[in-house]
Design a protein around this motif. Structure first.
Motif, PDB file in Angstrom:
ATOM      1  N   GLN A 471       0.832  -1.200   0.000  1.00 58.06           N
ATOM      2  CA  GLN A 471       0.000   0.000   0.000  1.00 58.06           C
ATOM      3  C   GLN A 471       0.872   1.258   0.000  1.00 58.06           C
ATOM      4  OE1 GLN A 471      -2.538   0.820   3.439  1.00 58.06           O
ATOM      5  NE2 GLN A 471      -4.205   1.319   2.050  1.00 58.06           N
ATOM      6  N   ILE A 472       0.593   2.134  -0.983  1.00 56.20           N
ATOM      7  CA  ILE A 472       1.263   3.436  -1.017  1.00 56.20           C
ATOM      8  C   ILE A 472       0.173   4.482  -0.833  1.00 56.20           C
ATOM      9  CG2 ILE A 472       2.562   5.096  -2.414  1.00 56.20           C
ATOM     10  CD1 ILE A 472       3.821   2.810  -3.905  1.00 56.20           C
ATOM     11  N   ARG A 473       0.284   5.322   0.186  1.00 49.87           N
ATOM     12  CA  ARG A 473      -0.708   6.383   0.382  1.00 49.87           C
ATOM     13  C   ARG A 473      -0.011   7.718   0.210  1.00 49.87           C
ATOM     14  NH1 ARG A 473      -5.539   4.194   3.316  1.00 49.87           N
ATOM     15  NH2 ARG A 473      -6.116   6.361   3.499  1.00 49.87           N
ATOM     16  N   GLN A 474      -0.670   8.590  -0.550  1.00 45.67           N
ATOM     17  CA  GLN A 474      -0.040   9.882  -0.823  1.00 45.67           C
ATOM     18  C   GLN A 474      -0.826  11.015  -0.182  1.00 45.67           C
ATOM     19  OE1 GLN A 474       0.992  10.296  -5.049  1.00 45.67           O
ATOM     20  NE2 GLN A 474       0.663   8.111  -5.177  1.00 45.67           N
ATOM     21  N   TYR A 475      -0.100  11.952   0.394  1.00 47.64           N
ATOM     22  CA  TYR A 475      -0.737  13.097   1.046  1.00 47.64           C
ATOM     23  C   TYR A 475      -0.015  14.376   0.655  1.00 47.64           C
ATOM     24  CZ  TYR A 475      -2.848   9.565   4.056  1.00 47.64           C
ATOM     25  OH  TYR A 475      -3.558   8.493   4.522  1.00 47.64           O
ATOM     26  N   ASP A 476      -0.747  15.507   0.721  1.00 48.56           N
ATOM     27  CA  ASP A 476      -0.060  16.782   0.573  1.00 48.56           C
ATOM     28  C   ASP A 476      -0.425  17.747   1.688  1.00 48.56           C
ATOM     29  OD1 ASP A 476      -2.594  17.181  -0.284  1.00 48.56           O
ATOM     30  OD2 ASP A 476      -2.073  17.573  -2.382  1.00 48.56           O
ATOM     31  N   ILE A 477      -1.303  17.298   2.579  1.00 45.99           N
ATOM     32  CA  ILE A 477      -1.655  18.152   3.715  1.00 45.99           C
ATOM     33  C   ILE A 477      -1.397  17.352   4.991  1.00 45.99           C
ATOM     34  CG2 ILE A 477      -3.514  19.432   4.864  1.00 45.99           C
ATOM     35  CD1 ILE A 477      -4.828  19.613   2.094  1.00 45.99           C
ATOM     36  N   ILE A 478      -0.605  17.928   5.894  1.00 40.67           N
ATOM     37  CA  ILE A 478      -0.148  17.133   7.035  1.00 40.67           C
ATOM     38  C   ILE A 478      -1.299  16.670   7.934  1.00 40.67           C
ATOM     39  CG2 ILE A 478       0.495  19.086   8.527  1.00 40.67           C
ATOM     40  CD1 ILE A 478       3.037  17.048   9.014  1.00 40.67           C
ATOM     41  N   TYR A 479      -2.317  17.530   8.134  1.00 42.03           N
ATOM     42  CA  TYR A 479      -3.351  17.084   9.073  1.00 42.03           C
ATOM     43  C   TYR A 479      -4.184  15.940   8.518  1.00 42.03           C
ATOM     44  CZ  TYR A 479      -7.285  19.573   6.903  1.00 42.03           C
ATOM     45  OH  TYR A 479      -8.249  19.982   6.046  1.00 42.03           O
ATOM     46  N   ARG A 480      -4.288  15.867   7.165  1.00 43.88           N
ATOM     47  CA  ARG A 480      -4.995  14.707   6.573  1.00 43.88           C
ATOM     48  C   ARG A 480      -4.236  13.426   6.902  1.00 43.88           C
ATOM     49  NH1 ARG A 480      -7.437  17.245   1.915  1.00 43.88           N
ATOM     50  NH2 ARG A 480      -9.322  18.102   2.859  1.00 43.88           N
TER      51      ARG A 480
END
Ligand code: GDP
Length: 592
Positions: A471-480
């Motif tokens: 599983q690769i999860r991508q984020y660009d907002i730290i609180y998410r």
């Protein structure tokens, strides 16, 4: 059946041997431990109504019933799972256990001298040159220092090291981390440190290029301390050695240190049992056929043995040592080139000696049949979370990649703070830059989930992750990100589903199925079509229908799936209005 079992237990009651095993064990490893052919274990399981293949795991209870039939009393090792599934564990109570040489891998940053060091160590082995042997590069070699042999894996670097681990083969006993004294800890040094730590392998630091005028070993020790590696001189437990691979200075101290660490690790194996090993390298040689280098892990491999390697089989025609000499047998920790396989195995594949050709054939058939069906479902954030909340797991392992160094530390800290004693957040590795194949391999080897913060996987990494179900999860907002991890730790994270295109096809002909229903004769241009998937019909760039695939045929036969490059007959539920030239896209929702 019952009678047979009870007979076995009564006649062997007095001689039951203790067999320590974890929560679960694979059939292959269980067979190793019981010193019987895997087929016998498979048969025993069948009698109990369980149909398992070599690579499948059975639980402790099932394993202990099988073990009894072979004269062993299973004892549970608490907390042991994962690695035990594929490791070559030894029964510590066995009398025939003997000390075996350590297997060493060299890791470190590019150009810090890994290859030069491997060559320098190899050439210290003067005795063998005198014996007239020509050193051969077979993927691993053995040297003798103070009468004790040490085995070196000839492919340096953490990529190869972790690739083997990802395939379930932990061959390295000691990792030597090479750092150039005139350069210092570099990105690949840190990466190697994380890979070694994740493998829980003892580490020895070789501070190389001490002949250089700019050599500053104290700086290296300081940098190591920043990576939680405190050298002995400074009160820690990390052994370091100052060396020069170029002049040979310090090499014998390094080898002595390796011996010392090996002694402390009490490495043992049982040369009396049938050989078990791991493929280090394999190649197709024009004159000799398949040649593969195997590192024997336990037991003895002999010329004439029937062997199974991954899903390839054969009979050992010849064994060649790293000195280029033909030998009759190879014992624990010995690298040896094996001739006689019928096909190429893959590095990391396991070699086992079986009783006869028939057994070899059976084991291979069984493995091929189960290939794919057996693929493990790897950890996902949702699953690990719910296991933690049920008290069945204690930690969430993550690999964290971010765009800039500043954000690595910030994200890392906020993630680690979310953990508690019951649910630890363990960052196996963190670094900057795109998610790479090596990250994916490390995730497989450490059962970790990959988090990309402002970064994406590169192409190879995505392909490998899809294949190995990482599983690769991508984020660009730290609180998410923190919110998801927090929810995951409480077992509250709902799986996120996304739609993926699985295959594309072109309609080339239309056929009538009865009076009103029609099927499309398609050519699959990309991916694959699988029954059960949905499909959308695209005409002139517009989607005109989306529904379930109701029929999939190759010629007259119903089939489960059709791959790219083939033709098929396709029918859709509720749609008959196909036109030649329509594009059909098969798609499916998957948890991301
Ligand atoms: P690798 O990429 O880690 O395998 O590094 P190499 O073994 O290819 O070495 C890189 C360069 O460093 C080569 O030019 C070597 O000759 C040089 N080198 C390696 N070890 C030493 C050493 O102990 N002293 C000096 N001065 N140069 C070295």
């Amino acid at each position: 059946m019952e009678q047979e079992q009870s007979e076995v237990t009564t006649t062997r009651k007095v001689t039951l041997k203790a067999l320590p095993i974890g929560e679960a064990i694979s059939v292959g490893v269980l067979a190793d431990k019981l010193q019987v052919d895997p087929v016998q274990v498979i048969k025993q399981l069948m009698r109990a109504g369980i149909f398992a293949s070599m690579n499948q795991a059975v639980d402790f209870e099932t394993a202990s019933v099988v073990a009894r039939a072979f004269g062993f009393a299973a004892r549970k090792i608490e907390g042991a799972s994962g690695q035990g599934l594929t490791g070559v564990a030894e029964d510590s109570s066995s009398k025939s256990l003997e000390v075996r040489p350590a297997v060493v891998t060299i890791l470190g940053h590019v150009d810090h001298g890994k290859t030069t060091l491997l060559d320098a160590i190899r050439s210290t082995n003067v005795v063998d040159r005198e014996a007239g042997g020509i050193t051969q590069h077979i993927g691993a070699y053995q040297v003798t220092h103070n009468d004790s042999p040490i085995t070196f894996i000839d492919t340096p670097g953490h990529e190869a090291f972790t690739a083997m681990r990802a395939r379930g083969a932990q061959v390295t006993d000691i990792a030597v981390l090479v750092i150039a004294a005139d350069d210092g800890v570099m990105p690949q040094t840190s990466e190697a440190i994380n890979h070694i730590k994740a493998a829980e392998v003892p580490i020895i630091v070789a501070i190389n290029k001490m002949d250089s005028l700019e050599a500053d070993p104290e700086k290296i020790r300081r940098q190591l301390a920043e990576h939680d590696l405190l050298v002995e001189k400074w009160g820690g437990d990390v052994i370091d050695a100052e060396v020069s691979a170029k002049t040979g200075e310090g090499l014998s101290v390094l080898l002595e240190n390796i011996e010392l660490v090996a002694e402390m690790a009490e490495l043992k194996a049982d040369p009396a049992r049938a050989g078990v090993g791991v493929v280090v390298e394999a190649e197709l040689d024009r004159s000799r056929g398949v040649a593969c280098t195997v590192l024997v892990q336990t037991g003895t491999l002999r010329v004439g043995d029937f062997i199974v390697v991954g899903s390839v089989r054969g009979r050992v025609k010849a064994l060649v040592s790293d000195k280029g000499q033909r030998i009759e047998s190879a014992g624990p920790s010995m690298p040896v080139e094996v001739l006689g396989l019928n096909d190429l195995p893959i590095a990391g594949d396991r070699l086992v000696v079986v009783q006869d050709e028939k057994t070899a054939r059976m084991v291979v058939e069984e493995r091929l049949k189960n290939d794919g069906a057996n693929r493990v479902n790897r950890a996902t954030l949702e699953d690990v979370g719910s296991l933690i909340s049920q008290g069945q797991a204690k930690e969430l392992s993550l690999i964290l990649k971010t765009d800039v160094q500043g954000s690595v530390d910030a994200v890392r800290q906020s993630l680690e703070q979310l953990g508690s004693d019951d649910a630890l957040v363990r960052i196996v590795h963190s670094g900057t830059g795109a998610i790479t194949e090596t990250d994916v391999l490390l995730a497989v080897a450490s059962e970790a989930i990959i988090i990309g913060f402002n970064v994406k996987p590169d192409q190879g990494a995505q392909r490998l992750a899809d294949h190995d179900k990482v599983q690769i999860r991508q984020y660009d907002i730290i609180y998410r990100l923190t919110e998801d991890i927090e929810k995951a730790l409480k077992g509250l994270l709902e799986p996120e589903v996304q739609d993926f295109v699985e295959g594309t096809a072109e309609v080339r002909a239309i056929f009538a199925l009865g009076r009103t229903r029609k099927s499309a004769g398609c050519y699959i241009t990309d991916g694959k079509f699988t029954r059960g998937d949905k499909a959308r019909v695209i005409r002139g760039g517009q989607e005109i229908f989306d529904g379930a695939i109701s029929g999939l045929k190759r010629f007259k036969d119903d089939v489960r799936e059709v791959l790219s490059g083939y033709e098929c007959g396709l029918s859709l539920d509720g749609f008959n209005d196909f036109f030649e030239g329509d594009i059909i896209e098969a798609h499916r929702e998957r948890v991301v």
